[in-house]
Design an enzyme around this catalytic site. Structure first.
Site, short mmCIF file in Angstrom:
data_model
loop_
_atom_site.label_atom_id
_atom_site.label_comp_id
_atom_site.label_asym_id
_atom_site.label_seq_id
_atom_site.Cartn_x
_atom_site.Cartn_y
_atom_site.Cartn_z
N LYS A 42 0.80 -1.20 0.00
CA LYS A 42 0.00 0.00 0.00
C LYS A 42 0.84 1.26 0.00
O LYS A 42 0.37 2.36 -0.32
CB LYS A 42 -0.88 0.03 1.27
N GLY A 43 2.11 1.12 0.39
CA GLY A 43 2.92 2.29 0.70
C GLY A 43 3.10 3.30 -0.43
O GLY A 43 3.28 4.48 -0.19
N GLU A 98 7.81 2.12 -5.85
CA GLU A 98 7.82 1.70 -4.44
C GLU A 98 8.01 2.93 -3.56
O GLU A 98 8.59 3.94 -3.99
CB GLU A 98 8.96 0.68 -4.26
N ASP A 102 14.46 -0.36 1.92
CA ASP A 102 15.10 -0.42 3.24
C ASP A 102 16.20 -1.49 3.19
O ASP A 102 17.29 -1.21 2.71
CB ASP A 102 13.98 -0.73 4.25
N LYS A 130 17.00 3.99 2.02
CA LYS A 130 17.84 4.05 3.22
C LYS A 130 19.09 3.20 2.97
O LYS A 130 19.12 2.02 3.34
CB LYS A 130 17.10 3.46 4.42
N PHE A 151 12.72 6.22 11.34
CA PHE A 151 11.43 5.64 10.94
C PHE A 151 10.52 6.74 10.41
O PHE A 151 10.16 7.66 11.13
CB PHE A 151 10.76 4.86 12.07
N ASP A 158 3.50 3.93 6.63
CA ASP A 158 2.75 3.69 7.87
C ASP A 158 3.62 3.28 9.03
O ASP A 158 4.76 2.82 8.85
CB ASP A 158 1.73 2.58 7.65
N ARG A 164 -0.73 6.86 7.22
CA ARG A 164 -0.51 6.87 5.76
C ARG A 164 -1.09 8.13 5.11
O ARG A 164 -0.64 8.55 4.06
CB ARG A 164 -1.19 5.65 5.12
#
Ligand code: IMP
Ligand code: MG
Length: 178
Positions: A42-43, A98, A102, A130, A151, A158, A164
């Site tokens: 979902k990001g 995307e 990470d 990152k 973070f 999220d 979100r």
């Protein structure tokens, strides 16, 4: 409300400008090609919507939901595709979108799976990366920002499915999750 939970890293203006720049570059690179832009849910939802509206050439869109079976150190596991593409990508130019790379594990596994379907090309656009967290190498063809190991929430990202819908990207305050 926002000030209580996160400190802003990228505001709406910065994100808008970033999407405009990336969109223009992508449009230039894919001019005259059969482009399929794939959002990884979902990001990527907010980034995908803003990015695609800045790609001023004909294109199709589709979506996937994927996660890694890996435990963070496992790099050889298969990716768990929870929602697959609705079209065959053989011979098509595929651009994955995307939110953030990470460890790189999910995306590297996903790229291996999708490459088996013989697209004409397979590239990746990630809003955030990152690099200090990387466990496996992933080529990011279009990268919005490299960020430190904090973070981040908002603009699709999220924490336990919350935040979100924040219009900006912020660093989640430690007292929220510790
Ligand atoms: P990885 O690259 O396989 O480790 O997985 C990346 C995924 O982890 C992203 O698609 C996000 O869903 C999630 N993720 C990584 N870092 C963050 C963050 O700072 N905020 C929110 N989600 C994150
Ligand atoms: Mg994600």
């Amino acid at each position: 409300m926002l000030e209580d939970l996160a400190s802003v890293m990228f505001d709406e203006e910065a994100l808008k400008e970033k999407c405009r720049g990336l969109g223009q570059q992508i449009a230039k690179d894919y001019e005259g090609k059969d482009l399929l832009v794939v959002g990884i849910l979902k990001g990527s939802v907010m980034f995908f919507a803003d990015l695609t509206r800045n790609i001023g050439i004909p294109l199709h869109i589709d979506f996937m939901v994927a996660s890694s079976y890996g435990n963070g150190t496992e790099t050889s596991g298969k990716v768990n595709i929870k929602k697959d593409l609705s079209v065959d990508i053989k011979g098509r130019h595929v651009l994955l979108v995307e939110d953030i790379i990470d460890s790189g594990i999910t995306m590297s596994q996903l790229k291996v799976e999708l490459a088996k379907r013989e697209p004409a090309s397979l590239k990746l656009c990630a809003l955030l990366s990152k690099p200090s967290r990387r466990k496996v190498d992933v080529d990011i063809d279009y990268c919005g920002y490299e960020v430190p190991d904090e973070f981040l929430v908002g603009y699709g990202l999220d924490y336990a499915e919350n935040y979100r819908n924040l219009p900006v990207i912020g660093v989640l305050k430690r007292e929220i999750y510790s």
